[in-house]
Structure formats: C-alpha cells, structure tokens
Design a protein around this motif. Sequence first.
Motif, PDB file in Angstrom:
ATOM      1  N   ALA A   1       0.865  -1.175   0.000  1.00  0.00           N
ATOM      2  CA  ALA A   1       0.000   0.000   0.000  1.00  0.00           C
ATOM      3  C   ALA A   1       0.905   1.231   0.000  1.00  0.00           C
ATOM      4  N   ILE A   2       0.397   2.318  -0.533  1.00  0.00           N
ATOM      5  CA  ILE A   2       1.092   3.605  -0.463  1.00  0.00           C
ATOM      6  C   ILE A   2       0.216   4.499   0.403  1.00  0.00           C
TER       7      ILE A   2
ATOM      8  N   VAL B   1       3.809  -1.453   3.611  1.00  0.00           N
ATOM      9  CA  VAL B   1       3.260  -0.121   3.367  1.00  0.00           C
ATOM     10  C   VAL B   1       4.408   0.855   3.126  1.00  0.00           C
ATOM     11  N   LEU B   2       4.325   1.589   2.025  1.00  0.00           N
ATOM     12  CA  LEU B   2       5.215   2.721   1.799  1.00  0.00           C
ATOM     13  C   LEU B   2       4.494   3.930   2.380  1.00  0.00           C
ATOM     14  N   VAL B   3       5.075   4.519   3.407  1.00  0.00           N
ATOM     15  CA  VAL B   3       4.455   5.648   4.102  1.00  0.00           C
ATOM     16  C   VAL B   3       5.233   6.918   3.774  1.00  0.00           C
ATOM     17  N   LEU B   4       4.516   7.954   3.373  1.00  0.00           N
ATOM     18  CA  LEU B   4       5.120   9.253   3.127  1.00  0.00           C
ATOM     19  C   LEU B   4       4.925  10.089   4.381  1.00  0.00           C
TER      20      LEU B   4
ATOM     21  N   LEU C   1       1.999   2.469 -10.471  1.00  0.00           N
ATOM     22  CA  LEU C   1       1.729   2.489  -9.032  1.00  0.00           C
ATOM     23  C   LEU C   1       0.280   2.118  -8.732  1.00  0.00           C
ATOM     24  N   PRO C   2       0.057   1.458  -7.601  1.00  0.00           N
ATOM     25  CA  PRO C   2      -1.321   1.208  -7.164  1.00  0.00           C
ATOM     26  C   PRO C   2      -1.935   2.499  -6.633  1.00  0.00           C
ATOM     27  N   LEU C   3      -3.246   2.503  -6.447  1.00  0.00           N
ATOM     28  CA  LEU C   3      -3.919   3.660  -5.859  1.00  0.00           C
ATOM     29  C   LEU C   3      -3.442   3.866  -4.429  1.00  0.00           C
ATOM     30  N   ALA C   4      -3.399   5.121  -4.032  1.00  0.00           N
ATOM     31  CA  ALA C   4      -2.957   5.478  -2.678  1.00  0.00           C
ATOM     32  C   ALA C   4      -4.090   5.310  -1.679  1.00  0.00           C
TER      33      ALA C   4
END
Length: 155
Positions: A52-53, A96-99, A73-76
């Motif tokens: 997940a982003i 999870v890629l977390v910004l 990229l997948p949906l955020a």
Amino acid sequence: MKAIHFESPRTETSHTAALPQHFADQFGWKEMVRSVARAYHNLPSDDQKRAAIFCQNYGQAGAIDFFGPKYGLPLAISGHQNYFVWGPRDYTGDVVLVLDDRADDEREQFESVEDLGLIESSPWAMPWEQRNHIFLCRNLKGGLKKVWPSLKNWM
C-alpha cells in the motif's frame, strides 16, 4: 516582487513558502510520484503485489492516483478527508510505503520501519512537502482494517 519592494497579501494562515499556497500547492507532485515509483519498483515483486502507499494528506494521495498509473503504481490510501471514506481497500498493512516527515508514529505502529530516503520535491512546493521521506513499513500491529478508524483526519 521583492525587487520592486512589493509584498503580496497573505492568502493563507501560515504563509511559509516562496509562493502563495494556491500556487505552491501546484509544485512538487510529479517529483514526489517519481520518488515513490522508484521505491515501489525496488521492492521484491511479492512485496509490490501487497504494498500500500499511505499518504498523510489528500494532495499527496491525489498526486499518486493521478500521476501514478504512468509509473505502474497502485492507488494510494490516506486517512485525510474523503480518502478516509474510501477505506484501506484490500490492503492488510503487511507492506506499506508511508510518506511522512518523521517515522515516530510508524515505529510505534509497525514491527519494522526502514527509511528509504527523502522524497524529491520542487523548491517552489510548500515547505512541509519538501521534507517528507518514504518509509518502508512492515507488519502493521493489529492490521490495517482494525487500525483504519483511528486514521481519520478531517483537518
């Protein structure tokens, strides 16, 4: 404007950028998405399928959703405003890629957190968008569906 000693009126409460916010908010999104795409495509293929982003605000999430398809990229997902209503989709919180600008919360919420580096930005973007990192987070404690209600942010 500085050269002619003219200052524009403030259009937001915390004017901290070189440009007014309604202009500054238009910069840095493509760069951010390219940074996220590099991180995402460096993940093993099994992780990419589950990743997940997670974005801190609807602007970041909207940029991922708008520019991301070009990069595969997948949906955020995000807990910010209407993104909260759309929920965690089918993500579990395993990868999870977390910004975020710091990983304090992530270190409490996930079993492991790795800083993948500073997100590329534009010098014209809002300052808080210029100091975000991408964190690779694994194994959200409790799982994403259980944690989701606590992520709601209407501010």
